[in-house]
Design a protein around this motif. Sequence first.
Motif, PDB file in Angstrom:
ATOM      1  N   ALA A 149       5.017  22.234  -8.006  1.00 12.25           N
ATOM      2  CA  ALA A 149       3.681  22.832  -8.189  1.00 12.25           C
ATOM      3  C   ALA A 149       2.601  22.008  -7.488  1.00 12.25           C
ATOM      4  O   ALA A 149       1.729  22.561  -6.806  1.00 12.25           O
ATOM      5  CB  ALA A 149       3.384  22.972  -9.677  1.00 12.25           C
TER       6      ALA A 149
ATOM      7  N   LYS B  16       8.649  26.982  -9.019  1.00 10.95           N
ATOM      8  CA  LYS B  16       9.523  27.644 -10.003  1.00 10.95           C
ATOM      9  C   LYS B  16       8.787  27.779 -11.326  1.00 10.95           C
ATOM     10  O   LYS B  16       7.788  27.115 -11.551  1.00 10.95           O
ATOM     11  CB  LYS B  16      10.750  26.765 -10.252  1.00 10.95           C
ATOM     12  CG  LYS B  16      11.847  26.905  -9.251  1.00 10.95           C
ATOM     13  CD  LYS B  16      13.134  26.414  -9.878  1.00 10.95           C
ATOM     14  CE  LYS B  16      13.663  25.200  -9.152  1.00 10.95           C
ATOM     15  NZ  LYS B  16      14.981  24.786  -9.628  1.00 10.95           N
TER      16      LYS B  16
ATOM     17  N   ARG C  30       6.608  29.253 -14.425  1.00  8.72           N
ATOM     18  CA  ARG C  30       5.596  30.268 -14.760  1.00  8.72           C
ATOM     19  C   ARG C  30       4.882  30.825 -13.543  1.00  8.72           C
ATOM     20  O   ARG C  30       4.552  32.005 -13.508  1.00  8.72           O
ATOM     21  CB  ARG C  30       4.623  29.743 -15.816  1.00  8.72           C
ATOM     22  CG  ARG C  30       3.725  28.647 -15.381  1.00  8.72           C
ATOM     23  CD  ARG C  30       2.997  28.038 -16.570  1.00  8.72           C
ATOM     24  NE  ARG C  30       3.510  26.717 -16.841  1.00  8.72           N
ATOM     25  CZ  ARG C  30       3.689  26.201 -18.050  1.00  8.72           C
ATOM     26  NH1 ARG C  30       3.358  26.878 -19.105  1.00  8.72           N
ATOM     27  NH2 ARG C  30       4.166  25.006 -18.190  1.00  8.72           N
TER      28      ARG C  30
ATOM     29  N   ASP D  14      -4.967  16.616 -20.425  1.00  7.32           N
ATOM     30  CA  ASP D  14      -3.794  17.435 -20.102  1.00  7.32           C
ATOM     31  C   ASP D  14      -4.116  18.911 -20.292  1.00  7.32           C
ATOM     32  O   ASP D  14      -5.153  19.266 -20.863  1.00  7.32           O
ATOM     33  CB  ASP D  14      -2.608  17.036 -20.997  1.00  7.32           C
ATOM     34  CG  ASP D  14      -1.272  17.606 -20.513  1.00  7.32           C
ATOM     35  OD1 ASP D  14      -1.204  18.140 -19.381  1.00  7.32           O
ATOM     36  OD2 ASP D  14      -0.290  17.516 -21.276  1.00  7.32           O
ATOM     37  N   LEU D  15      -3.179  19.740 -19.846  1.00  4.95           N
ATOM     38  CA  LEU D  15      -3.316  21.182 -19.993  1.00  4.95           C
ATOM     39  C   LEU D  15      -2.812  21.602 -21.368  1.00  4.95           C
ATOM     40  O   LEU D  15      -1.820  21.073 -21.865  1.00  4.95           O
ATOM     41  CB  LEU D  15      -2.495  21.897 -18.924  1.00  4.95           C
ATOM     42  CG  LEU D  15      -2.920  21.585 -17.492  1.00  4.95           C
ATOM     43  CD1 LEU D  15      -1.941  22.190 -16.502  1.00  4.95           C
ATOM     44  CD2 LEU D  15      -4.332  22.081 -17.245  1.00  4.95           C
ATOM     45  N   VAL D  16      -3.497  22.570 -21.946  1.00  4.52           N
ATOM     46  CA  VAL D  16      -3.110  23.124 -23.237  1.00  4.52           C
ATOM     47  C   VAL D  16      -3.087  24.632 -23.087  1.00  4.52           C
ATOM     48  O   VAL D  16      -4.008  25.212 -22.516  1.00  4.52           O
ATOM     49  CB  VAL D  16      -4.134  22.736 -24.334  1.00  4.52           C
ATOM     50  CG1 VAL D  16      -3.755  23.363 -25.670  1.00  4.52           C
ATOM     51  CG2 VAL D  16      -4.238  21.220 -24.456  1.00  4.52           C
TER      52      VAL D  16
ATOM     53  N   GLY E 263      -1.201  25.295 -27.613  1.00  6.99           N
ATOM     54  CA  GLY E 263      -1.575  24.207 -28.524  1.00  6.99           C
ATOM     55  C   GLY E 263      -0.387  23.679 -29.315  1.00  6.99           C
ATOM     56  O   GLY E 263      -0.521  22.705 -30.059  1.00  6.99           O
TER      57      GLY E 263
END
Length: 213
Positions: free
Chosen positions: A53, A9, A11, A160-162, A165
């Motif tokens: 995911a 689900k 993005r 982590d993912l950015v 920002g």
Amino acid sequence: MTITIALSKGRIFEETLPLLNAAGITALEDPESSRKLILTTNRADVRLIIVRASDVPTYVQYGAADIGVAGKDVLDEHGGTGLYQPLDLNIARCRMMVAVRDDFDYESAVRQGARLRVATKYVQTARAHFAAKGVHVDLIKLYGSMELAPLVGLSDAIVDLVSSGNTLKANHLKAVEHIADISSRLVVNQAALKLKHDAIQPMLDAFALAIKK
Ligand code: PRT
Ligand code: MG
């Protein structure tokens, strides 16, 4: 013969829909409003399944789904066994970064050879990154909201993912190292690609044509 496509689900679902449309596949239900986990499409031989995911590679690896869409972050952690990865879909783009509190001097901690505590959901990725740099780390596995860890003294740094920002900024954190550019990939079960080739190959061709450069 049914083709099952695994999506998460949010993005990934939203950004995959236009690619599915380009392959002539339209979802007949919206996973955000429906509670169904198996969604029908305009094609009687194509269904969508909605999974976490990080579970997409597992469904495809075991053949419970023929095709899936998963972030490179998730695939790197999974290892990719049994998965054919023919296409970078160039969607859900972001960066895997090391981040610390605004007031933490990361460079000098690294220079001094300090042992760093690093909190992350991406343990394999983090381990490989710091090993390649020769930095000693204690990894702390988390399942979400990594940004909190340095604020309450759980860790010195996070991996982590950015994307924009904004989350780092809102929590007085700064990115100090870029580990990898991330986007979502198409993954295909290797046996399904052979056994259902006549149905799957035209989909792969249509996706390839529809990918935004
Ligand atoms: O939510 P759940 O625990 O089920 O799984 P998930 O968080 O892995 O799924 P989801 O749908 O949130 O993300 C799916 C995929 O989208 C990821 O595997 C990535 O490949 C990709 N993606 C792209 C992102 C982001 N951008 C992103 N910004 N995944 C997560 N984020 C998070 C990030 O972890 C951080 O908390 O968003 C926050 C930062 O965003 P900015 O814009 O404030 O920088
Ligand atoms: Mg999420």
